[in-house]
Design an enzyme around this catalytic site. Structure first.
Site, short mmCIF file in Angstrom:
data_model
loop_
_atom_site.label_atom_id
_atom_site.label_comp_id
_atom_site.label_asym_id
_atom_site.label_seq_id
_atom_site.Cartn_x
_atom_site.Cartn_y
_atom_site.Cartn_z
N CYS A 1 89.38 23.50 58.34
CA CYS A 1 88.69 23.87 56.96
C CYS A 1 87.48 24.47 57.21
CB CYS A 1 89.06 22.90 55.97
SG CYS A 1 88.64 23.44 54.44
N CYS B 1 78.38 29.15 52.13
CA CYS B 1 76.98 28.96 52.43
C CYS B 1 76.23 30.22 52.28
CB CYS B 1 76.47 28.02 53.66
SG CYS B 1 74.85 27.75 53.65
N ASP C 1 79.90 16.89 71.44
CA ASP C 1 80.82 16.40 70.29
C ASP C 1 81.18 15.05 70.59
OD1 ASP C 1 82.51 16.72 68.17
OD2 ASP C 1 84.07 17.76 69.45
C1 B12 Z 1 83.62 12.85 62.92
C2 B12 Z 1 83.30 14.31 63.12
C3 B12 Z 1 84.15 15.29 61.81
C4 B12 Z 1 85.03 14.38 60.87
C5 B12 Z 1 83.71 14.08 60.03
C6 B12 Z 1 82.68 15.05 59.51
C7 B12 Z 1 81.16 14.54 59.18
N1 B12 Z 1 80.82 15.28 58.21
O1 B12 Z 1 81.09 13.45 59.72
C8 B12 Z 1 85.75 15.50 60.31
C9 B12 Z 1 87.07 15.57 61.18
C10 B12 Z 1 85.99 15.80 59.06
C11 B12 Z 1 85.02 16.87 61.05
C12 B12 Z 1 85.08 17.88 60.31
C13 B12 Z 1 84.27 19.04 61.03
N2 B12 Z 1 83.42 19.33 62.03
CO1 B12 Z 1 83.19 17.70 63.11
N3 B12 Z 1 82.39 16.27 64.11
C14 B12 Z 1 82.48 15.03 64.07
C15 B12 Z 1 81.51 14.30 65.11
C16 B12 Z 1 82.46 14.12 66.55
C17 B12 Z 1 80.87 13.18 64.64
C18 B12 Z 1 80.03 13.44 63.18
C19 B12 Z 1 79.39 12.04 62.84
O2 B12 Z 1 78.93 11.47 63.41
N4 B12 Z 1 79.89 11.84 61.51
C20 B12 Z 1 79.42 10.36 60.95
C21 B12 Z 1 78.53 10.94 59.76
C22 B12 Z 1 77.94 9.48 59.33
O3 B12 Z 1 77.46 11.67 60.26
P1 B12 Z 1 76.67 12.52 59.47
O4 B12 Z 1 77.30 13.47 58.81
O5 B12 Z 1 75.53 13.19 60.19
O6 B12 Z 1 75.92 11.54 58.34
C23 B12 Z 1 75.05 11.64 57.44
C24 B12 Z 1 75.33 11.60 56.17
O7 B12 Z 1 76.26 10.69 56.02
C25 B12 Z 1 74.01 11.18 55.35
N5 B12 Z 1 73.88 10.05 54.56
C26 B12 Z 1 74.37 8.84 54.84
N6 B12 Z 1 73.96 7.92 53.85
C27 B12 Z 1 72.99 8.42 53.13
C28 B12 Z 1 72.30 8.30 52.26
C29 B12 Z 1 71.40 9.25 51.75
C30 B12 Z 1 70.24 8.63 50.57
C31 B12 Z 1 71.22 10.44 52.14
C32 B12 Z 1 70.25 11.42 51.61
C33 B12 Z 1 72.17 10.78 53.16
C34 B12 Z 1 73.00 9.93 53.78
O8 B12 Z 1 73.19 11.05 56.58
C35 B12 Z 1 73.83 10.90 57.56
C36 B12 Z 1 72.96 11.28 58.71
O9 B12 Z 1 72.24 12.40 58.89
C37 B12 Z 1 80.60 15.59 65.33
C38 B12 Z 1 80.15 15.50 66.88
C39 B12 Z 1 79.24 14.54 66.87
N7 B12 Z 1 79.10 13.63 67.87
O10 B12 Z 1 78.11 14.34 66.12
C40 B12 Z 1 81.34 16.85 64.95
C41 B12 Z 1 80.73 17.91 64.33
C42 B12 Z 1 79.82 17.50 63.42
N8 B12 Z 1 81.65 18.72 63.60
C43 B12 Z 1 81.51 19.99 63.77
C44 B12 Z 1 82.48 20.87 63.04
C45 B12 Z 1 82.21 22.58 63.54
C46 B12 Z 1 83.33 20.47 62.08
C47 B12 Z 1 83.93 21.42 61.13
C48 B12 Z 1 83.33 22.72 60.55
C49 B12 Z 1 85.37 21.94 61.88
C50 B12 Z 1 86.44 22.67 60.89
N9 B12 Z 1 85.92 24.02 60.76
O11 B12 Z 1 87.15 22.31 60.38
C51 B12 Z 1 84.31 20.52 60.05
C52 B12 Z 1 83.34 20.68 58.97
C53 B12 Z 1 83.48 19.45 57.77
C54 B12 Z 1 82.26 18.86 57.29
N10 B12 Z 1 82.03 19.31 55.92
O12 B12 Z 1 81.54 18.04 57.91
C55 B12 Z 1 80.22 20.34 64.43
C56 B12 Z 1 79.41 20.69 63.49
C57 B12 Z 1 78.07 21.66 64.00
C58 B12 Z 1 77.19 22.09 62.82
N11 B12 Z 1 76.72 23.23 62.70
O13 B12 Z 1 76.90 21.13 62.12
C59 B12 Z 1 79.94 18.88 65.32
C60 B12 Z 1 78.45 18.63 65.56
C61 B12 Z 1 80.55 18.96 66.70
C62 B12 Z 1 79.67 20.14 67.58
N12 B12 Z 1 79.21 19.55 68.72
O14 B12 Z 1 79.31 21.07 67.34
N13 B12 Z 1 84.08 16.50 61.80
S1 SF4 Z 2 72.47 26.27 50.91
FE1 SF4 Z 2 74.29 25.70 49.35
S2 SF4 Z 2 76.17 25.93 50.24
FE2 SF4 Z 2 74.68 25.90 52.06
S3 SF4 Z 2 74.65 23.83 52.62
FE3 SF4 Z 2 73.13 23.95 50.98
S4 SF4 Z 2 74.21 23.39 49.15
FE4 SF4 Z 2 75.81 23.87 50.72
S1 SF4 Z 3 85.68 22.32 52.14
FE1 SF4 Z 3 84.82 21.11 53.57
S2 SF4 Z 3 84.77 18.89 52.98
FE2 SF4 Z 3 86.29 20.10 51.71
S3 SF4 Z 3 88.30 19.78 52.56
FE3 SF4 Z 3 87.12 21.84 53.44
S4 SF4 Z 3 86.09 21.10 55.28
FE4 SF4 Z 3 86.63 19.03 54.34
#
Ligand code: B12
Ligand code: SF4
Ligand code: SF4
Length: 374
Positions: free
Chosen positions: A241, A248, A134
């Site tokens: 949240c 899903c 993480d």
């Molecule tokens: C910062 C962070 C957050 C932030 C930002 C979340 C996010 N989605 O990035 C906040 C605080 C919002 C957050 C919330 C949550 N988090 Co969090 N978080 C992190 C953390 C520390 C870094 C994630 C990161 O690098 N984000 C940066 C973005 C850029 O990364 P990414 O989402 O992979 O980016 C992709 C997209 O942007 C996409 N993209 C970008 N440009 C483009 C262009 C195109 C064309 C396409 C197709 C795609 C694309 O591709 C990227 C790479 O795949 C990780 C731990 C870690 N070191 O990885 C945990 C982590 C992601 N979190 C986790 C969890 C559990 C949560 C929550 C569920 C907690 C909760 N219940 O409240 C929520 C989920 C919200 C959500 N929908 O993501 C878990 C997720 C496990 C899993 N099964 O995925 C992690 C992995 C921690 C862990 N070790 O388990 N989190």
């Molecule tokens: S299967 Fe549906 S709910 Fe699950 S991550 Fe994909 S789009 Fe979201």
């Molecule tokens: S539904 Fe997912 S993206 Fe929307 S506020 Fe909740 S954790 Fe964030």
């Protein structure tokens, strides 16, 4: 030992230690990540998480974090709740803690076990290892996708056909090549359930999240007042949240987590808001000992709970809110005024505002919170 026999040995140990999923990616498997991460940062979708910008180079590339890395082993543990948490959102007099935080903090549990697996790998493979969970600058979800553990859903969460959205991730970086798995295919198809349910429309496009609109960002990472636009949508979510995970359809295949330390504790399952508002710092620390909620600190915990109290529309909470008008932290005081303005009839609100010296001395903060110009 090397190759397939070494892999089989460490996978067996990992499963024995309670990991539900195991996969290996080549360290150079994701040359797309620097560009994707930069795109996210340029759009400011990282909100106030400046550390994401500061660490961007090594975050997007395992070799920049550690030049010696050849393989990345990704391990995951299920924290599936065994029930649908969405109906909990309707319990407005209760504090809703997201599923991942209803018991032990996963960091310490997973890290300890990762170290055991890594120790075995280092001794049998005669190699160097580093473990991450993480908080390190590692993009865990895309690496897990490359390691064949699942795919990043349209909500960006790593999703598995077997465990749904409920997986915690951890990694072992290692200095020797190991036989990699095939990258996991995406299985979202035409589904948009996670995008549609988000209460704050935080997804600018499928697979991309704008944290500036995400409630999990505001009630977990953010310091300072919760911006006004997000207070009502926060509902009863005092921590995290789960909406875009819980909806899903792949969750229907998930069995309840094997690790009892991830099963919800009774006191952390929908505790009454009145109890939470009454907690002093010592009580907060003991109740949330070992839970991720404790990392919030007492003041931010009260901030979140007061916003949820405002959303409860229950004037019966006023006696629990009013003492917090005198809290030493201005953000707590401001949140208390917001709750007061939502729950009290206008004359009570006016009376309290005049009576409380603190309201006068913090006039700017308080009026802003109460919805007026200072
Ligand atoms: C910062 C962070 C957050 C932030 C930002 C979340 C996010 N989605 O990035 C906040 C605080 C919002 C957050 C919330 C949550 N988090 Co969090 N978080 C992190 C953390 C520390 C870094 C994630 C990161 O690098 N984000 C940066 C973005 C850029 O990364 P990414 O989402 O992979 O980016 C992709 C997209 O942007 C996409 N993209 C970008 N440009 C483009 C262009 C195109 C064309 C396409 C197709 C795609 C694309 O591709 C990227 C790479 O795949 C990780 C731990 C870690 N070191 O990885 C945990 C982590 C992601 N979190 C986790 C969890 C559990 C949560 C929550 C569920 C907690 C909760 N219940 O409240 C929520 C989920 C919200 C959500 N929908 O993501 C878990 C997720 C496990 C899993 N099964 O995925 C992690 C992995 C921690 C862990 N070790 O388990 N989190
Ligand atoms: S299967 Fe549906 S709910 Fe699950 S991550 Fe994909 S789009 Fe979201
Ligand atoms: S539904 Fe997912 S993206 Fe929307 S506020 Fe909740 S954790 Fe964030």
């Amino acid at each position: 030992m090397a190759g397939a026999p070494l892999r089989a040995l460490i996978e067996k140990r990992a499963r024995h230690l309670g990991f539900d999923v195991f996969g290996i990616a080549d360290a150079s498997a994701r040359p797309d990540l620097p560009e994707k991460l930069n795109g996210v940062l340029e759009n400011n979708w990282h909100a106030g998480m400046d550390w994401m910008f500061e660490t961007r180079k090594r975050r997007a590339s395992p070799a920049d974090l550690w030049p010696g890395v050849r393989s990345v082993i990704v391990l995951a543990m299920s924290y599936a709740p065994g029930h649908d948490p969405l109906p909990d959102l309707a319990r407005r007099d209760r504090g809703n803690i997201s599923v991942y935080a209803r018991n032990r903090d996963y960091h310490s549990l997973i890290k300890g076990r990762l170290k055991e697996v890594a120790g075995l790998l280092a001794s049998r493979g005669n190699c160097q290892v580093k473990v991450f969970v993480d908080t390190a600058p590692v993009m865990e979800k895309p690496l897990a996708e490359s390691a064949g553990i699942g795919w990043q859903g349209k909500n960006t969460v790593l999703t598995s056909r077997r465990h749904g959205a409920w997986l915690f991730l951890g990694e072992i970086y290692c200095s020797i090549p190991l036989p990699p798995d095939a990258e996991h295919a995406r299985h979202c198809g035409s589904c948009t359930a996670c995008l549609d349910i988000c209460p704050t429309s935080a997804f600018p496009a499928p697979y991309r999240l704008d944290a500036r609109k995400c409630l999990a960002y505001y009630n977990n990472e953010h310091h300072g007042p919760i911006p006004r636009a997000f207070r009502r949508p926060m509902g009863n979510r005092i921590f995290g949240c789960d909406d875009c995970l819980a909806v899903c359809p792949w969750n229907k295949f998930a069995r309840k987590a094997r690790q009892s330390r991830f099963h919800a504790r009774d006191e952390l399952t929908l505790p009454p808001l009145s109890h939470l508002l009454d907690m002093d710092d010592a009580r907060f620390r003991s109740t949330f000992s070992g839970s991720p909620v404790r990392r919030l600190g007492h003041a931010r915990f009260l901030r979140n709970t007061l916003i949820c109290a405002a959303n409860s529309d229950d004037p019966g909470l006023l006696p629990h809110v009013i003492p917090l008008l005198d809290h030493p932290d201005p953000v707590v005081r401001g949140s208390a005024v917001w709750a007061l303005a939502s729950l009290a009839p206008p004359e009570t609100f006016e009376h309290l505002r005049q009576r409380h010296k603190l309201l006068e001395s913090d006039r700017g903060v308080i009026l802003e919170w109460a919805g007026e110009s200072p």
